[in-house]
Design an enzyme around this catalytic site. Sequence first.
Site, PDB file in Angstrom:
ATOM      1  N   CYS A  38       0.840  -1.205   0.000  1.00 29.38           N
ATOM      2  CA  CYS A  38       0.000   0.000   0.000  1.00 29.38           C
ATOM      3  C   CYS A  38       0.873   1.253   0.000  1.00 29.38           C
ATOM      4  O   CYS A  38       1.611   1.502   0.951  1.00 29.38           O
ATOM      5  CB  CYS A  38      -0.929  -0.055   1.213  1.00 29.38           C
ATOM      6  SG  CYS A  38      -1.531   1.517   1.812  1.00 29.38           S
ATOM      7  N   CYS A  72       0.491   3.849   2.788  1.00 24.54           N
ATOM      8  CA  CYS A  72       0.938   3.308   4.079  1.00 24.54           C
ATOM      9  C   CYS A  72       2.426   3.581   4.285  1.00 24.54           C
ATOM     10  O   CYS A  72       2.886   3.792   5.411  1.00 24.54           O
ATOM     11  CB  CYS A  72       0.686   1.803   4.140  1.00 24.54           C
ATOM     12  SG  CYS A  72      -1.055   1.361   4.035  1.00 24.54           S
TER      13      CYS A  72
END
Lengths: 290, 101
Positions: B31, B34
């Site tokens: 991600c 993230c």
Amino acid sequence: MYDIIIIGAGPAGISAAIYAKRAGTNVLVLDNDNSELIKAHKIDNYYGFPEGISGSTLYDNGIQQAKNLEIDLKKEAVLNIKMNENMCYDVKTSDNIYTSDSVIFATGTKKAKPLIKGLNEFEGKGISYCAICDGFFYRKKDVVIIGDGDYALSEASDLVNIVNSITILTNGKEPGFENCNYKVDKRPITSINGDMKVEEIEFSDGSTLKTDGIFIAIGSAGASDFAKKMGIMTNNDNIKVNEHMETNIKGVYACGNITGGLLQVNKAVYEGAVAGLSAANYIKAKRKGA
Amino acid sequence: MEVLKLTTANFEETILKADKTAIVDFYADWCGPCKMQSPIIDKIAKEHDELVVGKLNVDDNGEIAVKYGVMSIPTLLIIKNGEIKKQFVGLTDESDILKEI
């Protein structure tokens, strides 16, 4: 391969392009032909035009000025931006993939979210703005995409191998794409219902559709959509920048309406100039280091 | 303090039964946002000994993500005495997080 790709061809984007080009960098401007400026009937408060000037004339003049400097300008909507393994950016448009060392967002702000009841309430609880980030949570589930153009199809392509089914809901609009491999439902949406998370969509005719997740991809992708995917810091859908127009990601800049504050041409021109110079400096430093 | 690596096995003991306010970062390795959230969480952990700060990989610990209704990452939870005080969805700035402590 370009040094800098600028997304948007309004006052901020063109100003950034002019300063970056004059600083000796290789620039591409991508224009989706959707500048707010074109819609301004008359601008009376911009320096140097005693009789005022129409937004569309000012916009056209800017484009011409860029062309005179032999700046590459293409009318293509951006669908996706990814950082690749060489720390460069792959910018995917409806027709091509371009690569650059730096990206400047000068997209303006996207029109407001549609007024669908429950849209804000369920964000992160079944409503997502990023297929590539959140698709994982919908493995083998039934999802819908609210959208009507190529951007919706692009999001669908990120989900198709993960989820069980995809339905595209255009919310009363005619789809901008000719045909696609997904089920398309054009009925207007009145609300998103659920208890703790999204459970169903209610249409204006009173019928409902059960769904596990909703991905929002309305119209063409805006800078805040890219920001969410790339991990660029935002504040109420505006991109956060410092005084050099740098975002929190190296090589990525933003200028004009997308940074918030005064939504005026003069502010966009100033920020564009700063972003263009900052990006050019970044390119020069990168060349030296290489 | 160091950031704790949270798992389904240690979540209750380290977070829910903690006598300090806890921040949990739900993330995955694939991600993009993230990765931008991660150093912000590291900095908070380092500078705030009065907090318990941990990261939970949703790929390896799906049960906890499901239990807390996490369907989008990064998601941050602020937990006090075993109860969720605040949930942030999407990349969140240090100052916005600390405001809720």
